[in-house]
Design a protein around this motif. Sequence first.
Motif, PDB file in Angstrom:
ATOM      1  N   PHE A  50       0.840  -1.207   0.000  1.00 51.31           N
ATOM      2  CA  PHE A  50       0.000   0.000   0.000  1.00 51.31           C
ATOM      3  C   PHE A  50       0.871   1.251   0.000  1.00 51.31           C
ATOM      4  N   ALA A  51       0.501   2.212  -0.868  1.00 52.45           N
ATOM      5  CA  ALA A  51       1.201   3.489  -0.908  1.00 52.45           C
ATOM      6  C   ALA A  51       0.194   4.592  -1.199  1.00 52.45           C
ATOM      7  N   ILE A  52       0.511   5.786  -0.779  1.00 49.74           N
ATOM      8  CA  ILE A  52      -0.292   6.962  -1.103  1.00 49.74           C
ATOM      9  C   ILE A  52       0.510   7.809  -2.084  1.00 49.74           C
ATOM     10  N   LEU A  53      -0.123   8.153  -3.208  1.00 49.69           N
ATOM     11  CA  LEU A  53       0.506   8.978  -4.226  1.00 49.69           C
ATOM     12  C   LEU A  53      -0.045  10.394  -4.108  1.00 49.69           C
ATOM     13  N   ALA A  54       0.823  11.348  -3.833  1.00 49.89           N
ATOM     14  CA  ALA A  54       0.426  12.748  -3.694  1.00 49.89           C
ATOM     15  C   ALA A  54       0.831  13.526  -4.939  1.00 49.89           C
ATOM     16  N   THR A  55      -0.116  14.312  -5.468  1.00 54.79           N
ATOM     17  CA  THR A  55       0.113  15.088  -6.675  1.00 54.79           C
ATOM     18  C   THR A  55      -0.522  16.462  -6.516  1.00 54.79           C
ATOM     19  N   SER A  56      -0.175  17.366  -7.425  1.00 52.63           N
ATOM     20  CA  SER A  56      -0.746  18.708  -7.403  1.00 52.63           C
ATOM     21  C   SER A  56      -0.893  19.205  -8.832  1.00 52.63           C
ATOM     22  N   GLY A  57      -2.064  19.735  -9.147  1.00 52.91           N
ATOM     23  CA  GLY A  57      -2.313  20.213 -10.500  1.00 52.91           C
ATOM     24  C   GLY A  57      -3.267  21.390 -10.508  1.00 52.91           C
ATOM     25  N   THR A  64      -3.931   9.957  -3.480  1.00 49.02           N
ATOM     26  CA  THR A  64      -4.706   8.804  -3.910  1.00 49.02           C
ATOM     27  C   THR A  64      -4.088   7.512  -3.397  1.00 49.02           C
ATOM     28  N   PRO A  65      -4.927   6.592  -2.884  1.00 50.05           N
ATOM     29  CA  PRO A  65      -4.411   5.315  -2.388  1.00 50.05           C
ATOM     30  C   PRO A  65      -4.069   4.388  -3.543  1.00 50.05           C
ATOM     31  N   LEU A 106       5.458   9.827  -2.807  1.00 51.31           N
ATOM     32  CA  LEU A 106       4.904   8.523  -2.453  1.00 51.31           C
ATOM     33  C   LEU A 106       5.161   8.248  -0.980  1.00 51.31           C
ATOM     34  N   LEU A 107       4.172   7.724  -0.295  1.00 52.44           N
ATOM     35  CA  LEU A 107       4.304   7.298   1.098  1.00 52.44           C
ATOM     36  C   LEU A 107       4.003   5.808   1.153  1.00 52.44           C
TER      37      LEU A 107
END
Length: 209
Positions: A50-57, A64-65, A106-107
């Motif tokens: 499991f990872a969390i993807l962080a983005t900015s736009g 998002t998981p 990514l976390l």
Amino acid sequence: MDANLPADPFAVTSLDQLLALYDTPRELVLKKVTHRLEARTLAFIAASPFAILATSGPQGVHATPRGDDPGFIVPLDDRTLALPDRRGNNRLDALRDIVANPAVALLFLVPGAGEALRVNGTARITTDPALRARFEFQGKQPATVVLVTVGEIYMQCAKAVMRSKLWGGRARPAAVPSMGEMIAAHTGGLIEPGSYDAEAPQRLLDTMY
């Protein structure tokens, strides 16, 4: 800020104000960053389902998981991670962001392990047939694969997971490197892993709140 809301007299609005509220970070905290995927980091990622993807736009920020069998995010070399975009709701929040702004984070979490692995970098989206085929599962290929170029890698201590009791006493997987082992690898041996890990339980309790 909502113009209808009253001004907050306690608002922190400058870096000087912010820094005055917190202790100076320890030297080790500042030096625990690495920039390549070495063996200990790869072992942690291989154990993570499991990872969390962080983005900015343009539409703001999104976290998002992402989850699959452990090791579903695959290293291609010592600076690149490949993340298959499995079937979702087709909002494409993260992918839209990456098209506009490649900066990502990514976390990684491993059930039973208190620490988290943080990876910051840049991303691009590919439809490379060989990569899509590599991630085929149950006869289905991901529409795209996200390639993350690593900028920096570092460990986050176990306090948040311990405070939340997230894993509910679940045992730590034997293959997952310890925090001390990870930091030693990331800093070129700046600490001795055994003593760091032995002191960790009391250190975490002393600094939990």
